[in-house]
Design a protein around this motif. Sequence first.
Motif, PDB file in Angstrom:
ATOM      1  N   VAL A 325       0.895  -1.165  -0.028  1.00 26.97           N
ATOM      2  CA  VAL A 325      -0.070   0.096  -0.022  1.00 26.97           C
ATOM      3  C   VAL A 325       0.832   1.220  -0.102  1.00 26.97           C
ATOM      4  N   SER A 326       0.712   2.249  -0.961  1.00 27.42           N
ATOM      5  CA  SER A 326       1.371   3.597  -1.214  1.00 27.42           C
ATOM      6  C   SER A 326       0.638   4.497  -0.520  1.00 27.42           C
ATOM      7  N   ILE A 327       1.249   5.411   0.185  1.00 20.52           N
ATOM      8  CA  ILE A 327       0.624   6.500   0.652  1.00 20.52           C
ATOM      9  C   ILE A 327       1.442   7.644   0.607  1.00 20.52           C
ATOM     10  N   SER A 328       0.617   8.809  -0.381  1.00 23.16           N
ATOM     11  CA  SER A 328       1.720   9.947  -0.783  1.00 23.16           C
ATOM     12  C   SER A 328       1.057  11.176  -0.053  1.00 23.16           C
ATOM     13  N   ARG A 329       1.901  11.852   0.588  1.00 20.31           N
ATOM     14  CA  ARG A 329       1.726  13.210   1.241  1.00 20.31           C
ATOM     15  C   ARG A 329       2.643  14.261   0.808  1.00 20.31           C
ATOM     16  N   ALA A 330       2.321  15.522   1.166  1.00 26.46           N
ATOM     17  CA  ALA A 330       3.172  16.552   0.739  1.00 26.46           C
ATOM     18  C   ALA A 330       4.640  16.534   1.215  1.00 26.46           C
ATOM     19  N   THR A 331       4.615  15.714   2.124  1.00 27.75           N
ATOM     20  CA  THR A 331       5.952  15.448   2.736  1.00 27.75           C
ATOM     21  C   THR A 331       6.855  14.433   2.081  1.00 27.75           C
ATOM     22  N   GLY A 332       6.072  13.570   1.327  1.00 26.52           N
ATOM     23  CA  GLY A 332       6.613  12.495   0.770  1.00 26.52           C
ATOM     24  C   GLY A 332       5.884  11.374   0.517  1.00 26.52           C
ATOM     25  N   SER A 333       6.156  10.223   0.125  1.00 25.47           N
ATOM     26  CA  SER A 333       5.465   8.922   0.035  1.00 25.47           C
ATOM     27  C   SER A 333       6.246   7.858   0.943  1.00 25.47           C
ATOM     28  N   VAL A 334       5.270   7.024   1.195  1.00 22.47           N
ATOM     29  CA  VAL A 334       5.721   5.871   1.999  1.00 22.47           C
ATOM     30  C   VAL A 334       5.024   4.656   1.443  1.00 22.47           C
ATOM     31  N   SER A 335       5.730   3.340   1.712  1.00 21.97           N
ATOM     32  CA  SER A 335       5.036   2.023   1.063  1.00 21.97           C
ATOM     33  C   SER A 335       5.203   1.183   2.151  1.00 21.97           C
ATOM     34  N   TYR A 336       4.105   0.440   2.512  1.00 25.13           N
ATOM     35  CA  TYR A 336       4.277  -0.599   3.644  1.00 25.13           C
ATOM     36  C   TYR A 336       3.580  -2.038   2.985  1.00 25.13           C
ATOM     37  N   PRO A 337       4.399  -3.142   3.266  1.00 25.31           N
ATOM     38  CA  PRO A 337       3.808  -4.210   2.685  1.00 25.31           C
ATOM     39  C   PRO A 337       2.628  -4.585   3.365  1.00 25.31           C
ATOM     40  N   CYS A 338       1.728  -5.194   2.581  1.00 27.33           N
ATOM     41  CA  CYS A 338       0.400  -5.798   2.902  1.00 27.33           C
ATOM     42  C   CYS A 338      -0.071  -7.111   2.325  1.00 27.33           C
ATOM     43  N   SER A 339       0.949  -8.155   2.302  1.00 27.38           N
ATOM     44  CA  SER A 339       0.495  -9.501   2.043  1.00 27.38           C
ATOM     45  C   SER A 339      -0.467 -10.102   2.714  1.00 27.38           C
ATOM     46  N   VAL A 340      -1.646  -9.755   2.811  1.00 29.39           N
ATOM     47  CA  VAL A 340      -2.753 -10.313   3.661  1.00 29.39           C
ATOM     48  C   VAL A 340      -3.585 -11.402   3.198  1.00 29.39           C
ATOM     49  N   MET A 341      -4.242 -12.345   3.932  1.00 34.61           N
ATOM     50  CA  MET A 341      -5.254 -12.971   3.547  1.00 34.61           C
ATOM     51  C   MET A 341      -6.539 -12.540   3.961  1.00 34.61           C
ATOM     52  N   LEU A 342      -7.252 -11.843   3.045  1.00 37.87           N
ATOM     53  CA  LEU A 342      -8.406 -11.172   3.307  1.00 37.87           C
ATOM     54  C   LEU A 342      -9.619 -12.283   3.238  1.00 37.87           C
ATOM     55  N   VAL A 343     -10.104 -12.082   4.471  1.00 37.41           N
ATOM     56  CA  VAL A 343     -11.368 -13.019   4.912  1.00 37.41           C
ATOM     57  C   VAL A 343     -12.478 -12.252   4.948  1.00 37.41           C
ATOM     58  N   ALA A 344     -13.617 -12.265   4.316  1.00 43.02           N
ATOM     59  CA  ALA A 344     -14.859 -11.262   4.725  1.00 43.02           C
ATOM     60  C   ALA A 344     -15.917 -12.482   4.829  1.00 43.02           C
TER      61      ALA A 344
END
Length: 510
Positions: A325-344
């Motif tokens: 998941v990539s999140i962009s802000r005025a101060t820069g961008s960060v990227s966090y891993p999110c290899s998840v098993m989605l169960v609904a």
Amino acid sequence: MVSKVYSMGLYGMDAFVVEAEADLSSGLPAFEIVGLPDAAVREARDRVRAALKNMGFRFPVSRITVNLAPADKRKEGTLYDLPLMIALLRASGQLDANVEDSAFIGELSLSGEVRPVKGILPMAIHAREAGFRRFYVPEKNAAEGAVVQGLEVYPVRDLSSLLSHLTGQIQLIPARPQQPSAEGTFVRPDFADVRGQEDAKRALEIAAAGMHNAILIGPPGSGKSMLAKRLPSILPDMTFDECIETTKIHSIAGALPGGSSMVQTRPFRSPHHTVSPAGLSGGGRIPRPGELSLAHNGVLFLDELPEFSRSAMEVLRQPIEDGRVSISRATGSVSYPCSVMLVAAMNPCPCGYFGHPSKPCICSSSAVSRYLSRVSGPLLDRLDLHIEVPAVEFDALDSDERAESSAAIQARVNAARQIQNERFQGTGIPCNARITPDLLHTFCPLSDAARRLLKKAFDTMGLSARAYDRVLKVARTIADLDRSEVIDVIHAAEAVQYRSLDRKYWMREL
């Protein structure tokens, strides 16, 4: 006199070295901190001043300038209290110690105690890579930092013990990593407690073996949430690399229990349906991990899926496809891993009883249509297994026969995962659900009968290209559970039948 002390900073998952430079000069008394500090860093002036006086040291009456370099990167949090204190003591001549190969992190109380901070593990890893030999951290964070080999991590309880160590009066003992513990293994909910629902258990076993996304659909009280909450008990054991990566995220978010060394069991996150899109994906002025990233290498469970806001559900689409998941802000961008098993989990209609064998559904067709339309087609297309959880029969509930335990199911899941680990060695692919398109047909050989069945299913069910790929990956996992290298017709048929519920519910109005 100028004194320099090293510390660490953090932006997203990336740590960087910070130089805390303290200068004492003549002029009107003042205490300035420069280098893009946030409010918490600026407040360090008052904490350092009070801690110095309460510990019996002299606070310099001069113009004090502290620079946190590199000055173009924003510094946030209370972790710079300790390096600021050490730099100030050295600059004022009250401490004579060589700290060139050391880095310091910690928040100071007004009495001189050192309090825990967030993000120790990624900063400790970078400290080792940057060539530091010693890393001084709060006592409650020491077990977390001690995981990093090749770096001496010293637990600091208070400023007095640290200064005595630096001047050679006492010797602090480096922290040692905790040994893996089986604590909590036997208190997790067990599949043996679930009466009936053998088909649903089989589907969740397949999902766990390949880390496939799944949706559970059934009437109220059929056991959807009960099944999902027992999913962690059958998930495959974590590798060391998975433990480290998961712990880094929890460390950054401040979600790691105090004194804990590593996350050793796969996360299970179950946010309430009122969660915001930023709560799921992560956010903030300097973005922090959200529920998606906190569930990395584990399960993200969304109970009552249609009750989540449309924007919250749609924010899942790209991250569960890419594993980041990539999140962009005025101060820069960060990227966090999110290899998840989605169960609904969800009901088939607002009242919950559409298709129930004994209770009639009281919902109108338009109400059912509105309810189901809250779950978009693109999101549904990303869920590999569509699992029907029917109402439980009385005979199953009244039976004294104990169902198969989670330990027995997990043994099969671990065996299937071991096959995948050997197959994907050197490719960077962790499981079947993450097979890349260019390697899909290499790793998923089909028998002629299986190919004919999948072709017929593709034509008659109107599968999308993504849905076809996911059916193929599920069939690969079923074959692994059957210890078969080639995907046969029986494996393909079972995988196809897990894609039928969207036709039963979402297309019944057509």
